[in-house]
Design an enzyme around this catalytic site. Structure first.
Site, PDB file in Angstrom:
ATOM      1  N   ASP A  10      42.588  38.943  45.712  1.00  0.00           N
ATOM      2  CA  ASP A  10      41.803  38.663  44.524  1.00  0.00           C
ATOM      3  C   ASP A  10      40.330  38.756  44.930  1.00  0.00           C
ATOM      4  OD1 ASP A  10      41.112  37.474  41.912  1.00  0.00           O
ATOM      5  OD2 ASP A  10      40.568  35.739  43.141  1.00  0.00           O
ATOM      6  N   ASP A  12      37.177  37.191  42.775  1.00  0.00           N
ATOM      7  CA  ASP A  12      36.429  35.979  42.442  1.00  0.00           C
ATOM      8  C   ASP A  12      37.098  34.737  43.023  1.00  0.00           C
ATOM      9  OD1 ASP A  12      34.374  37.175  40.838  1.00  0.00           O
ATOM     10  OD2 ASP A  12      35.862  37.457  39.255  1.00  0.00           O
TER      11      ASP A  12
END
Length: 212
Positions: A10, A12
């Site tokens: 991922d 963020d």
């Protein structure tokens, strides 16, 4: 973890400390439209979702959804100056994992333009052999991003590991029948990550190198 080949990250809250920036931008959007500001906790819960789903979840105002999403993009460019930096030792760890022979990829709720811009700014583009964003796939926790990355790279799902900071990341991995690793320094607390049964939850990014 020696039987794994692919590590999907991922963005963020996992590679980059963008959570404070996202929280502030949502509040600025609310102010611009004279809406009640969601709480910090409410905003942290939507991090990782695609923008349209996140806006709908927070504001529950379908008539304004498009306008709010456009304002979010505008606020990013014109109003918010909250700093967002890579977490410590990210580049060194990605270098070490690549040297160990792992293939690296990204699956993010960011837009394609947003991801490309940040990968260029952080000089991380060359590390990742495949990327998927909310522009191309269904929002997390749909398994679509992971499935498409594995298909593109011709790597079996059981050879893939998803690394993320939210329940959406770990649920996406579960839905794809992939392994997951949680991080404790992002948007969601460890108490929310544990029920999704990641094989590990790390407190510092460099722990990934030892884990793999």
């Amino acid at each position: 973890m020696n039987n794994k080949q692919l590590i999907i990250f991922d963005w963020d809250g996992t590679l980059m400390d963008t959570v404070p920036k996202i929280v502030n931008m949502v509040k600025l959007v609310a102010d611009r439209h004279q809406l009640q500001r969601p709480s910090d906790g409410e905003i942290r819960q939507i991090i990782g979702l695609s923008l349209d789903v996140a806006i709908d979840t927070l504001f529950k105002n379908p008539a304004m959804a498009f306008e709010l999403a456009q304002s979010y993009k505008d606020v990013y460019v014109s109003e918010d100056d909250t700093p967002a930096l890579l977490f410590p030792h990210v580049k060194e760890c990605l270098t070490a994992l690549t040297a160990k022979g792992y293939t690296l990829a990204v699956a993010t709720g960011k837009s394609r333009n947003g991801l490309n811009r940040l990968m260029a700014e952080t000089q991380l583009s060359d590390f990742f052999k495949a990327t998927r964003t909310a522009c191309e796939c269904a929002s997390k926790p749909s398994p679509e991003m992971i499935l498409e990355i594995c298909d593109e790279l011709n790597i079996a799902i059981d050879k893939a590991v998803m690394v993320g900071d939210t329940t959406m990341d770990l649920a996406m991995a579960n839905n794809a029948k992939a392994t997951s690793v949680g991080v404790s320094f992002g948007a969601h607390p460890v108490s929310q990550l544990k029920p999704l049964k990641p094989i590990a939850i790390i407190d510092q990014f460099e722990q990934l190198v030892d884990l793999f």
